[in-house]
Design an enzyme around this catalytic site. Structure first.
Site, PDB file in Angstrom:
ATOM      1  CD  GLU A 206      -2.654   1.120   2.652  1.00  0.00           C
ATOM      2  OE1 GLU A 206      -3.073   0.032   3.087  1.00  0.00           O
ATOM      3  OE2 GLU A 206      -2.882   2.208   3.213  1.00  0.00           O
TER       4      GLU A 206
ATOM      5  CG  HIS B  58      -6.089   0.952   4.685  1.00  0.00           C
ATOM      6  ND1 HIS B  58      -4.859   0.615   5.174  1.00  0.00           N
ATOM      7  CD2 HIS B  58      -6.941   0.766   5.727  1.00  0.00           C
ATOM      8  CE1 HIS B  58      -4.947   0.242   6.440  1.00  0.00           C
ATOM      9  NE2 HIS B  58      -6.215   0.331   6.809  1.00  0.00           N
TER      10      HIS B  58
END
Ligand code: 3PG
Length: 312
Positions: free
Chosen positions: A255, A278
């Site tokens: 990420e 997220h």
């Protein structure tokens, strides 16, 4: 007392801290490698997903508490903190509803293929025939792996949709209307939807592998709003392609550290996988609740020396 807040945090709570004569350095764009320098003389470091590594903890000679303004604290080097006598605390339960809402959103989005619907429409493609094939959620079985604060909020919402809820956890909670299954493999084979709510740790790393994907029903869904590390992404891709399972995930490997920019992931452009950014905890309601709890931790320590929600 001095606090470094190194992630996005509601401004009115920063103001409250200042009114209580706590010095606040608010640097929401700091990355992992900037923290050692920024945290040198602070007593508290507050982060969301930004990593607080051993170098940061060791550089901060007055550090008392590293506060994870959220739930999972695997981005903090707890071992280094403990070795240095620094506490690590989090805000458990404060963003559970937001995460549960996103998980339900992913479930509905997958059942009705909502993102694909919208994408086709915007591209001038009309495909009522293709998108009329949803099965529906009513009467389906959802298996919740990890029935903690978030898992319980999902259970309530799934029950409201008329789903049968089964759960797997080492701690059994009574009176929440779910049937506990004492074996995770059995739960997987019984479920039409599986939702993961487990922390990232050495025991859960890569837990959802080829073997567990192999136990899923054909056409079942896997929802992961917990941590990327608990899924073997290659096994996920294989299962989606070969077993027609569907996946909705809010977390994925590598990420990006920043809040905007570009993203590269193995999970991009795979039919049957939806990935969000997220954002599970990212509602205003949840972030206010998290900020309130963060302030409680700081003020309690300032007044009494006691560390609330300590995890180490
Ligand atoms: C959490 O562990 O609280 C969630 O993953 C939220 O993470 P975030 O605060 O970085 O959005």
């Amino acid at each position: 007392m001095k606090v470094l807040i190194a992630d996005k945090f509601p401004e009115n709570y920063i103001q409250t801290l200042r009114e209580k004569e706590i010095e606040v350095i608010y640097e929401p764009k700091l990355g992992e490698n900037d923290i050692p320098n920024a945290a040198k003389d602070v007593n508290f470091i507050v982060v969301r997903s930004t990593n607080v590594n051993a170098a940061a903890i060791n550089a901060a000679s007055n550090l008392k508490i590293v506060i994870r303004a959220g739930s999972g604290y695997n981005n903090i080097d707890v071992k280094a903190a403990t070795a240095k006598g620094v506490s690590v605390a989090n805000t458990p339960g404060k963003n559970s509803i937001a995460v549960a809402e996103l998980a339900m959103g992913l479930i509905i989005a997958l059942d009705r293929r909502i993102p694909d619907n919208v994408k086709d429409f915007n591209n001038g493609i009309w495909n009522k025939a293709k998108y009329s094939k949803a099965e529906g959620l009513y009467g389906k079985t959802i298996g919740i792996i990890g029935v903690g604060n978030i898992g319980k909020e999902i259970a309530k919402r799934a029950q409201a949709f008329g789903m049968k809820v089964i759960g797997y956890d080492i701690v059994i909670s009574e009176g929440i209307g779910i049937d506990y299954i004492d074996n995770v493999e059995k739960l997987i084979s019984m479920s039409d939807v599986i939702s993961l709510h487990i922390p990232a740790n050495p025991q859960t790393k890569g837990m959802f592998n080829d073997k567990l994907f192999g136990l899923m029903k054909k056409g079942a869904m896997l929802i992961n709003t917990s941590r990327a590390e608990v899924i073997d992404e290659d096994a996920l891709i294989k299962a989606v392609k070969e077993k027609s399972i569907f996946a909705g995930v809010d977390v994925f490997n590598d990420e990006p550290e920043g809040k905007d920019g570009t993203v590269i992931s193995k999970l991009q452009n795979i039919d049957g996988i939806y990935v969000t950014h997220h954002i599970g905890a990212s509602t205003e309601q949840a972030q206010d609740a998290v900020a309130e709890e963060t302030l409680k931790i700081i003020i309690e320590y300032k007044n009494t020396g006691k560390v609330l929600n300590r995890v180490n």
